[in-house]
Design an enzyme around this catalytic site. Sequence first.
Site, PDB file in Angstrom:
ATOM      1  CD  GLU A 187      -3.111   0.629   0.428  1.00  0.00           C
ATOM      2  OE1 GLU A 187      -3.897   1.526   0.419  1.00  0.00           O
ATOM      3  OE2 GLU A 187      -2.921  -0.338  -0.020  1.00  0.00           O
ATOM      4  CG  ASP A 188       1.604   2.616   3.095  1.00  0.00           C
ATOM      5  OD1 ASP A 188       0.435   3.107   2.731  1.00  0.00           O
ATOM      6  OD2 ASP A 188       1.641   2.749   4.572  1.00  0.00           O
TER       7      ASP A 188
END
Length: 712
Positions: A79-80
């Site tokens: 995700e990041d």
Amino acid sequence: MSAEPTVEGLAKELSTYLDTNRINQVRRAYYYAEQAHEGQMRKSGDRYITHPLAVARILAELKLDHQSLMAAMLHDVIEDTGIPKDALAEQFGEDVAELVDGVSKLTQIEFRSRAEAQAENFQKMTLAMAKDIRVILVKLADRLHNMRTLGPMPYEKRQRIATETLDIYAPIANRLGMHSICTELEDLGFAALYPMRARYIRKAVEKLRGSHREIIEEIRGKLQAKLEERGLPGRILGREKHLNSIYNKMKFKHKSFHEIMDVYAFRIITDTEDDCYRILGAVHSLYKPLPGRFKDYIAMPKANGYQSLHTTLFGMHVNIEIQIRTEEMEQIANNGIAAHWMYKNEASNVTSVNQARVDRWLKGLMEMRERADDSLEFIEHVKVDLFPDEVYVFTPKGRILELPSGATPVDFAYAIHTDIGNAAVACRINRNLASLSQPLQSGQTVEIITAPGARPNPAWLSFVVTGKARSSIRHALKTQKRAESLELGRTLLKKSLKGFGTKLSEISDAQIQAVVRHNQVSSFDDLVSDIGLGNRMAYLVARQLVHGAEGSDTATVEEAQPVDGGPVTIRGTEGLLVRFASCCKPIPGDPVVGVMDSGKGMVIHSDTCSRLPDDDEGRTSLTHLKWAKDITNEFAVELRVELERQRGIIAELANAVAKADGNIERINVEEQNAKFSVVSLVLHVSGRKHLARVMRRIRTIRAVTHISRVRH
């Protein structure tokens, strides 16, 4: 501020139930995540890596397996930090990458609506989406740590996360029987949404607890003495009432704070199931039980696996609530489904009876496939089967639709709106074109492609599962059948009237009404529709219209038969009421006739078909037809090819058909002997000229000795 937790601290905790090899794998995941999140900070000012580490610690308390812990370390990496799933699979194996991917997908779904129905669907969909239950466990631990550290977030975000926690994640924890995580999520969510109310209730609870301490100790002492007197093992715990449950009882059950708190709650934990029932007898001999308040969840566990005996007693002028359960039931009540891993990991210390019970519970909750992994068995895929009867799918705008299991895009289309269902021609699932009959799976985004003037296909009835789709399709087909029967009936009637040398427009209204009355139908349209359906003969109705309804019946069939009014043109796309006979498979260019089939419309046969009537009377009921000039449709035709047997001959045959733009539907080899074969070939062509071209191509194959068209 407390010292930052370390991976070594976690490793020490893990050493109580995991071997060194597995702990090292968890450690490796930690260092990988630390590197990936380098430079990222949390709102609190802590390094970002503290969050994955804390999530892993929560799972370690539940004694989860090493793959779950690795996924906890890595759960924000995709995700990041832009590291793809493949890279994780390469480093840590497919299972861990799948878990991380599953957690990322759950994180991406924004909770869009406050509506309760949506919230419930959302819970179910979250569960249904995670193919491996561990995805949910990692997500719950992630949410629990985020709730514990919600303080530095802006007000709106705090509200949104707290609402989502109370509506979605706490009920999921409850559904999985994880009581301790559920109550903590509820209390944290409640405190974030209503800080003043939470503070007020907490103070009131503390104050009340102080003044009630003596009574609590006295009841505990009496219970303890009774157990000792009867020689029963059991530790007695006081039970805290949780802030959120106190608030909900005050709000929804309209009870006062003192009514709720006047109940003294205890839990007695013992060794065996047998002891539970003995202790129940002991406490009932000490205080009077309240009628109707006894529940036996040991004999009949709750859906989430919870087991316990519940009884309410009246003594010391107050109500005393008591739960009686074994150590194992206590574990399952607090950690629910996660308790399973604990028992898996402590397999050596747990009796096989307990193991069997946990497994039995899990079987009821989900399907399991296990594989041996070194010395210990580990869960490979634990498929969530909590909602086996429903699927949850998204519309392109993000609305969630609940459909029964096995539902198809056609069911989805009708669930949105009848008009969309009726006009559906294709669909996209997760942005890729897909079949309308394909069963849907939870979490898919479904988009229906419609076309103006499109109509439902009767074949849909064989695969739709929802009542709405079925009844809507039937209704649309009935309407379509009516329109088509009117059109076909009018065409046939006009042709018959032409044979009598007149037109429909020349017949008076009075004459039409007389014929309608004579045939005992409610309208002229019904009469015309009956002709189209094959329930009435066009030339008889035409004769009644020409000669008058009454007089026409006395005429004989010979007198009644007018001159032929010319052939009716057919295009091959007439719809439900014009079908092509499967016996002779007529194609454009063949001389054809129509036979009316009672209630089903017209069947088109080749005029040399053996199924047609031989006698003159039968022939008079046939309708002469002609083909329209610009037909582009394809029609099925059957060929019989005799050929010498040799290697690759079927491929050569198929190639010849393809070169002549023919489309093969079926090839069937009927073997004759060692030298010759007979091949039956069903293919699609646009007409006789096209068929001739295909047959010429097949004849050029040297092995072919004979070719003919088959008409049964």
